[in-house]
Design a protein around this motif. Structure first.
Motif, PDB file in Angstrom:
ATOM      1  N   MET A   1       0.822  -1.211   0.000  1.00  0.00           N
ATOM      2  CA  MET A   1       0.000   0.000   0.000  1.00  0.00           C
ATOM      3  C   MET A   1       0.859   1.265   0.000  1.00  0.00           C
ATOM      4  O   MET A   1       1.877   1.319   0.676  1.00  0.00           O
ATOM      5  N   LYS A   2       0.439   2.249  -0.760  1.00  0.00           N
ATOM      6  CA  LYS A   2       1.177   3.508  -0.775  1.00  0.00           C
ATOM      7  C   LYS A   2       0.340   4.603  -0.125  1.00  0.00           C
ATOM      8  O   LYS A   2      -0.872   4.656  -0.321  1.00  0.00           O
ATOM      9  N   TYR A   3       0.986   5.459   0.654  1.00  0.00           N
ATOM     10  CA  TYR A   3       0.291   6.606   1.232  1.00  0.00           C
ATOM     11  C   TYR A   3       0.117   7.660   0.155  1.00  0.00           C
ATOM     12  O   TYR A   3       1.039   7.936  -0.613  1.00  0.00           O
ATOM     13  N   ARG A   4      -1.059   8.268   0.123  1.00  0.00           N
ATOM     14  CA  ARG A   4      -1.322   9.341  -0.855  1.00  0.00           C
ATOM     15  C   ARG A   4      -0.935  10.682  -0.246  1.00  0.00           C
ATOM     16  O   ARG A   4      -1.505  11.085   0.783  1.00  0.00           O
ATOM     17  N   ILE A   5       0.024  11.334  -0.863  1.00  0.00           N
ATOM     18  CA  ILE A   5       0.519  12.608  -0.333  1.00  0.00           C
ATOM     19  C   ILE A   5       0.123  13.746  -1.264  1.00  0.00           C
ATOM     20  O   ILE A   5       0.503  13.756  -2.440  1.00  0.00           O
ATOM     21  N   ALA A   6      -0.644  14.693  -0.747  1.00  0.00           N
ATOM     22  CA  ALA A   6      -0.961  15.897  -1.524  1.00  0.00           C
ATOM     23  C   ALA A   6       0.228  16.842  -1.399  1.00  0.00           C
ATOM     24  O   ALA A   6       0.666  17.157  -0.288  1.00  0.00           O
ATOM     25  N   VAL A   7       0.757  17.250  -2.551  1.00  0.00           N
ATOM     26  CA  VAL A   7       1.944  18.115  -2.568  1.00  0.00           C
ATOM     27  C   VAL A   7       1.541  19.502  -3.076  1.00  0.00           C
ATOM     28  O   VAL A   7       1.027  19.632  -4.186  1.00  0.00           O
ATOM     29  N   ILE A   8       1.763  20.531  -2.243  1.00  0.00           N
ATOM     30  CA  ILE A   8       1.429  21.902  -2.641  1.00  0.00           C
ATOM     31  C   ILE A   8       2.698  22.755  -2.521  1.00  0.00           C
ATOM     32  O   ILE A   8       3.010  23.256  -1.443  1.00  0.00           O
TER      33      ILE A   8
END
Ligand code: ATP
Length: 327
Positions: A1-8
């Motif tokens: 499983m991969k963590y979903r990272i929002a990148v801003i």
């Protein structure tokens, strides 16, 4: 499983240091999937909105958010995003780095700043043209929540002391309530020393004798100011990371802003952003990778392989490469 990272990445040096952090995270082989969103001054110019709806929604859906920096739109971008994500606790550690010239060399402080109220509610009322009244909001609920968070943080990490910073001698009702609640919460943590300081005295002690502090908890504005002071004790803004934690979301960002004076020159120190990514990995339970990255970064700094703000000669990209080499 991969963590979903929002990148801003945001504005100014936010873009440059974010690139470094992502490279380091990729090199650590952390199980992360990055989804990029936009926000900030340049987006406002182009789209008429500084914080687009999809950025808010994407951040809410992500397992964690990595944020670079916002420039003039900071209040509409990061202050709003913290509110939308209901991240009520802002964690700002300040820990000495070997090899960095400072006033003190054995500082290890964590400032826990209340993130939702105080003057940051931005309730500014114009009474007359010459008189403006800003409301400083303090609620029992938020004070209790942040005090409990600070003690839990100390307990989980085996820290010994939690200090409340306040101004209860003047703000008798609001900070008087905060002080009372703080000691009520403290009763549940018998092994942790609870103490309190007036904000003015705390500022003096931070400069003269920061070793007396361990975990510190305080309202929003005091936390904003004292965390920059604490950052100055260990080498400045280029080294200061932070985490914004809520019950459902978490956002990680350097304490510094977009630094327009050095933006575009490729000389921003990527450490604050990389250490924010380290805090994110800890939050996601990736402790071993987090420790490995922090160690590599501290080694690079100790060897003087740094950007000019710390006296080194390296560019942002070169310092990032040195860190990756040591991973
Ligand atoms: P903003 O309005 O976006 O907050 P600012 O310049 O007022 O920008 P910061 O971005 O926090 O505030 O920068 C304050 C000072 O610290 C600037 O002189 C900047 O060059 C320096 N600085 C901040 N971050 C870094 C960094 N990562 N590396 C090197 N210098 C930095």
């Amino acid at each position: 499983m991969k963590y979903r990272i929002a990148v801003i990445p945001g504005d100014g040096i936010g873009k440059e240091v974010m690139e470094s952090a992502i490279e380091v995270l990729r090199a650590s082989d952390a199980p992360l999937e990055f989804i990029e969103y936009e926000a900030g001054d340049e987006v406002l110019k182009r789209r008429g909105v500084a914080l687009p709806e999809e950025t808010i929604e994407g951040s809410k859906e992500a397992d964690a958010v990595l944020f670079g920096s916002a420039g003039e739109t900071a209040a509409d971008v990061i202050v709003r995003l913290r509110r939308e994500l209901k991240t009520y606790a802002n964690i700002r550690p300040a820990k000495s780095f070997e090899g960095v010239k400072c006033l003190h060399h054995d500082v290890d402080i964590v400032i826990i700043r209340e993130n939702t109220e105080d003057v940051y509610k931005r309730l500014e009322n114009e009474i007359t043209e010459d008189i403006i009244v800003d409301l400083r909001v303090t609620t029992k609920e938020a004070v209790e929540r942040i005090c409990r968070f600070a003690f839990e943080y100390a307990k989980e990490r085996g820290r010994k002391k939690v200090a409340l910073v306040h101004k209860a001698n003047v703000l008798k009702k609001s900070d008087g309530m905060a002080k009372r609640i703080f000691y009520e919460v403290a009763r549940n943590y018998k092994n942790i020393v609870a103490e309190d300081y007036y904000v003015d005295a705390a500022s003096m002690f931070l400069v003269m004798n920061p070793q007396r502090f361990d975990v510190m908890v305080m309202s929003n504005m005091f936390g904003d100011i004292l965390s920059d002071l604490a950052s100055g004790l260990v080498g400045g803004l280029g080294l200061s990371p932070s985490a914004n934690i809520g019950d459902e979301s978490a956002l990680f960002e350097p304490v510094h802003g977009s630094a327009p004076d050095i933006a575009g020159k490729g000389i921003a120190n990527p450490s604050a952003m990389i250490l924010s990514a380290v805090m994110m990995l800890e939050y996601l339970g990736e402790k071993e990778r987090a420790e490995r990255i922090e160690k590599a970064l501290r080694e690079s700094i100790k060897e003087g392989l740094t950007t000019p703000d710390l006296g080194g000669k390296l560019k942002t990209k070169e310092m990032t490469e040195e860190i990756i080499k040591r991973l």
